[in-house]
Design an enzyme around this catalytic site. Structure first.
Site, short mmCIF file in Angstrom:
data_model
loop_
_atom_site.label_atom_id
_atom_site.label_comp_id
_atom_site.label_asym_id
_atom_site.label_seq_id
_atom_site.Cartn_x
_atom_site.Cartn_y
_atom_site.Cartn_z
N ASP A 177 0.81 -1.23 0.00
CA ASP A 177 0.00 0.00 0.00
C ASP A 177 0.85 1.28 0.00
O ASP A 177 0.45 2.28 0.58
CB ASP A 177 -0.95 0.03 1.22
N LYS A 208 1.88 2.28 -5.15
CA LYS A 208 2.45 1.79 -6.41
C LYS A 208 1.52 2.05 -7.58
O LYS A 208 1.96 2.33 -8.69
CB LYS A 208 2.74 0.28 -6.30
N GLY A 218 -4.21 -4.26 -3.96
CA GLY A 218 -5.25 -3.26 -4.21
C GLY A 218 -4.55 -1.97 -4.55
O GLY A 218 -4.06 -1.28 -3.67
N HIS A 219 -4.44 -1.68 -5.83
CA HIS A 219 -3.69 -0.50 -6.26
C HIS A 219 -4.67 0.60 -6.68
O HIS A 219 -5.37 0.47 -7.67
CB HIS A 219 -2.73 -0.85 -7.40
N GLN A 236 2.39 -5.89 -3.32
CA GLN A 236 2.77 -6.04 -1.91
C GLN A 236 4.06 -5.24 -1.63
O GLN A 236 4.35 -4.30 -2.37
CB GLN A 236 2.94 -7.52 -1.52
P1 IMO Z 1 -0.61 -4.03 -2.36
O1 IMO Z 1 -0.13 -4.57 -3.69
C1 IMO Z 1 -0.83 -4.52 1.96
C2 IMO Z 1 -0.92 -8.62 3.50
C3 IMO Z 1 -2.19 -9.09 4.17
C4 IMO Z 1 -1.60 -10.04 5.19
C5 IMO Z 1 -0.45 -10.69 4.46
C6 IMO Z 1 -0.77 -12.03 3.84
O2 IMO Z 1 -1.88 -3.29 -2.43
O3 IMO Z 1 0.50 -3.29 -1.70
P2 IMO Z 1 -2.23 -12.77 1.75
O4 IMO Z 1 -3.67 -12.56 1.44
O5 IMO Z 1 -1.30 -12.16 0.74
O6 IMO Z 1 -1.89 -14.18 2.04
O7 IMO Z 1 -1.99 -11.98 3.14
O8 IMO Z 1 -0.10 -9.77 3.41
N1 IMO Z 1 -1.09 -8.09 2.13
C7 IMO Z 1 -1.02 -6.79 1.81
N2 IMO Z 1 -0.88 -5.70 2.59
N3 IMO Z 1 -0.89 -4.37 0.63
C8 IMO Z 1 -1.00 -5.45 -0.18
O9 IMO Z 1 -0.95 -5.36 -1.52
C9 IMO Z 1 -1.11 -6.73 0.41
N4 IMO Z 1 -1.25 -7.99 -0.06
C10 IMO Z 1 -1.21 -8.80 0.98
O10 IMO Z 1 -2.88 -8.03 4.77
O11 IMO Z 1 -1.06 -9.31 6.27
MG MG Z 2 -2.94 -1.75 -1.70
#
Ligand code: IMO
Ligand code: MG
Length: 427
Positions: free
Chosen positions: A13, A16, A40-41, A223
């Site tokens: 988050d 990106k 979630g972008h 992520q």
């Molecule tokens: P973006 O791309 C923030 C976190 C989840 C959880 C951990 C594992 O938007 O930056 P998962 O469902 O992947 O097995 O969960 O990773 N998580 C994220 N946190 N931004 C994301 O994506 C995330 N994708 C997974 O909250 O702690």
């Molecule tokens: Mg996000």
């Protein structure tokens, strides 16, 4: 022509989506290399506001090819829904391609993600419950089903029968839950296969072609580094290589071909889900940042944990990825604060650490050591040149450059595409 990777440098988050949407203007091709619809972008541009989960944020530029690489896990329903939503809002999706080697999220992955989380009780990871972990487990366990498999119904049925039999035994005997019905999944996924067929390609060949034609290539990470399966805060991580190196295996791209790696940092820190976060603010400042910045998960809607910039995490992230520059987002949010802190080291049992320990048990015991800088308390949303920023904001950025040991290339001062300061052109 450059190949530039944009990767998350904290716990995801970092913004990106906005950055890729902006940089894609100059790109020929944008490629996602890891994760799934746990991402979630958020993108805000002339088409409106979008939450992108699987489709690269380059899709808003006509003529830009978008690729979902083999390193991504695809929930076909989520992907088709995203395509539909874009089309409904007048965004063309005619240059989107997905790798025939990308693994599929199957209904049992979804169910097992929830069951596994519940069984962890108070040690739950706080996953997005999109089936991401179980899908990657099957990929590594060599029982995954890939997009390409949907194109041959006979082989698909055979493979699904084998895997489902095993999954149903786990679902019923370990978790006492209801088994899934083979025919239902088969029919549903055959239909997805028909709908996805026009998008499925040997995308590694597209990578080769782009490089041969000297196209401008943007690699979109998902992520963040602290959620990386190896270097993140294990086990409170996601199930992929979120770091720049993941772009190579997640697309079929030689490491020799990457010209630049830009780490995206938020000007403060956020985290969703469980696991330690040394600079988390459980006080009114944390609450103020959360409310002012609307820090809620774009995928799950969960409130994000907020805290000060952690330069211990930051310099670690810069080191393990090898950032050639960093991108700083949401600097405007800090405008409300009279003073701003940066964590420059951790204190643990009389020892001072400059790199995060590998153990989350140790990390949870780390006390941040802060240095405090004055705030600027003035609106910076209309500033477009670095030298026009208030001196306090410039000092903050300069200090981050020192701590991260790399230069800043882009600074975001607002959510809209144009609210950006380009310090150094990346593409
Ligand atoms: P973006 O791309 C923030 C976190 C989840 C959880 C951990 C594992 O938007 O930056 P998962 O469902 O992947 O097995 O969960 O990773 N998580 C994220 N946190 N931004 C994301 O994506 C995330 N994708 C997974 O909250 O702690
Ligand atoms: Mg996000």
């Amino acid at each position: 022509m450059p190949v530039i990777a944009v990767v998350g440098a904290q716990w995801g988050d970092e913004g990106k989506g906005k950055i890729v949407d902006l940089l894609a203007e100059k790109a020929h091709i944008v490629m996602r290399f890891s994760g799934g619809n746990n991402a979630g972008h958020t993108v805000i541009n002339s088409y409106g506001e979008f939450k992108m989960h699987l489709i690269p944020a380059g899709v808003f530029h006509k003529g830009v090819t978008c690729v979902i690489g083999n390193g991504v896990v695809i929930d076909p329903a989520a992907l088709l829904e995203e395509v539909e939503e874009l089309r409904k809002r007048n965004v063309e999706v005619d240059k989107l391609f997905i790798s025939d080697r990308a693994h599929l999220i199957m209904p049992y992955h979804f169910i097992l993600d929830g069951l596994e989380e519940e069984s962890r009780g108070s040690s739950a990871i706080g996953t997005t419950r999109r089936g991401i972990g179980p899908a990657y487990m099957d990929k590594v366990g060599r029982i995954g089903i890939r997009t390409g498999d949907l194109l041959d119904k006979g082989t698909f049925l055979e493979r699904l029968r084998l895997v489902l039999d095993q999954k149903n035994r786990i679902i019923t005997r370990v978790y006492n839950a209801k088994p899934l019905v083979l025919e239902e999944i088969y029919d549903k996924y055959c239909r997805y296969g028909e709908l996805l067929a026009p998008f499925i390609r040997e995308t590694d060949l597209m990578v080769e072609k782009a490089l041969k034609n000297e196209e401008k290539v943007l690699l979109e990470g998902a992520q963040g580094t602290m959620l990386d399966i190896d270097f993140g805060t294990y086990p409170y991580v996601t199930s992929t290589t979120t770091m720049a190196g993941g772009a190579c295996s997640g697309l079929g791209l030689s490491p020799l071909k990457i010209d630049g790696i830009a780490g995206v940092f938020k000007a403060y820190t956020t985290r969703v889900g469980g696991g330690p976060m040394p600079t988390e603010l459980l006080d009114e400042i944390g609450e103020l940042i959360r409310e002012h910045a609307h820090e809620r998960g774009a995928t799950t809607g969960r409130p994000r944990r907020c805290g000060w910039f952690d330069a211990v995490v930051g310099s670690f992230s810069a080191r393990v990825n090898g950032f050639s520059s960093f991108i700083l987002t949401r600097l405007d949010i800090l405008s409300i604060l009279p003073a701003i802190k940066i964590c420059t080291a951790y204190q643990i049992g009389g020892k001072k650490l400059s790199s995060p320990p590998s153990s989350v048990v140790e990390l949870a015991k780390c006390e941040p050591i802060y240095e405090e800088l004055p705030g600027w308390q003035t609106d910076i949303g209309d500033i477009r040149r670095f030298e026009d920023l208030p001196i306090e904001a410039r000092t903050y950025v300069k200090r981050l450059e020192e701590l991260l040991n790399c230069p800043v290339s882009v600074i975001s001062v607002g959510e809209r595409r144009e609210q950006t300061i380009i310090v150094q052109e990346l593409l």
